[in-house]
Scaffold this motif. Structure first.
Motif, short mmCIF file in Angstrom:
data_model
loop_
_atom_site.label_atom_id
_atom_site.label_comp_id
_atom_site.label_asym_id
_atom_site.label_seq_id
_atom_site.Cartn_x
_atom_site.Cartn_y
_atom_site.Cartn_z
N ALA A 271 0.84 -1.21 0.00
CA ALA A 271 0.00 0.00 0.00
C ALA A 271 0.87 1.25 0.00
N GLU A 273 0.32 5.54 0.21
CA GLU A 273 -0.65 6.63 0.40
C GLU A 273 -0.41 7.70 -0.65
N GLN A 274 -1.49 8.11 -1.26
CA GLN A 274 -1.40 9.10 -2.34
C GLN A 274 -2.60 10.03 -2.27
N ASP A 275 -2.34 11.27 -1.95
CA ASP A 275 -3.42 12.28 -1.86
C ASP A 275 -4.55 11.83 -0.95
N GLY A 276 -4.19 11.23 0.18
CA GLY A 276 -5.19 10.81 1.15
C GLY A 276 -5.84 9.47 0.84
N LYS A 277 -5.43 8.86 -0.26
CA LYS A 277 -5.96 7.55 -0.64
C LYS A 277 -4.86 6.51 -0.49
N PHE A 278 -5.25 5.26 -0.33
CA PHE A 278 -4.29 4.18 -0.26
C PHE A 278 -4.38 3.35 -1.54
N ILE A 279 -3.26 3.29 -2.24
CA ILE A 279 -3.19 2.55 -3.50
C ILE A 279 -2.44 1.24 -3.23
#
Length: 287
Positions: A271, A273-279
């Protein structure tokens, strides 16, 4: 005719069915009364069975199923998470089958199980074409090869990308890398127009695949058959798939000739974190 029938003698008036109905088909006019079908939503019922599944007394039946009762189950009957994980991890794409047929009745049982897979708006649009002998599968393979030859002749970019010329040559030499000499195939298809026909078909096929694995059958996704069906009306006609319908899933089925004894590794999903999202990436070096 009302889509939902509630037995007044069994109903506990707990309103569980009212709160669970995804389309608010059921309602109660006053606390303590038996739920009824909302007069303006008679045609909204999608026969998902949530009301039946949540009712603790079996008071509800669906008109669409001719009074069939829901089947109770206990938590103890459910496989634990470890068993489900093992089932998923031990599924293999079987490409070598015993010379032993799998009957259309056996395949039909698997198709019935697949009907419990989710579909958009519970439309359940999926139909199946089953070829239940190696000879029938071979005849389908010949039609697929004809399409491949035409693609090669036309110098279609797809032919080079997928090495179709090599597959055709191998077929002519008796090496069936297209149908894997499978004893049977089940092809799933649905109308082109619908809510989510492609997703519904693929989910149903995947559900059948896991059900088959649980029963000891071997399966392999028939990718070349699906590819050919997307381009060739002759393949669709051979499978008796009506116009304005499309095949999105297909499985070769049979008794596996090889016994798999171990679970191979897979990369852990990582995982970021990218701009508040988890990819999550399930493969290394994935952007």
């Amino acid at each position: 005719m009302l889509p939902v029938i509630i037995d007044a003698k069994l109903c506990k008036k707990d309103e569980l069915c009212v709160h669970e109905c995804p389309l608010s088909v059921l309602t109660v006019e006053e606390k303590g009364l038996i739920p009824t079908v909302h007069p303006k939503k008679t045609n909204y019922c999608i026969n998902c069975g949530h009301c039946m599944a949540v009712c603790p007394t079996g008071a509800i039946t669906l008109t669409a199923f001719d009074g069939q009762q829901a089947t109770p189950f206990s938590k103890e009957e459910l496989p634990d998470s470890a068993a489900v994980e093992t089932l998923i991890k031990t599924r293999r794409s079987v490409r070598k089958f015993k010379k032993k047929n799998i009957s259309v009745q056996e395949i039909g049982e698997l198709i019935h199980i697949s009907a419990y897979s989710p579909s958009g708006h519970n439309a359940q649009p999926v139909s199946w074409t089953v070829l239940d002998t190696p000879e029938k599968v071979y005849e389908l393979g010949k039609v697929v090869v004809e399409w491949m030859e035409e693609m090669v002749k036309q110098k279609n970019p797809l032919a080079e990308k997928l090495f179709l010329a090599g597959l055709v040559n191998a077929w002519k030499k008796g090496n069936d890398a297209i149908c894997r000499n499978a004893p049977a195939i089940a092809v799933a298809w649905a109308p082109k127009l619908g809510i989510t026909p492609q997703a519904d078909t693929i989910i149903a096929t995947n559900t059948l695949e896991l059900a088959a694995h649980a029963k000891g059958y071997g399966t392999c996704w028939a990718g070349y058959v699906i590819l050919a069906a997307a381009y060739s009306t002759k393949v669709l006609r051979h499978l008796d798939i009506p116009e304005e319908h499309m095949a999105h899933g297909a499985l070769f089925l049979g008794h596996p000739a090889v016994r798999y004894r171990s679970i191979p590794p897979r990369h852990e999903a990582v995982a970021k974190e990218q701009d508040g999202k988890f990819i999550f990436h399930a493969r290394p070096n994935t952007h």
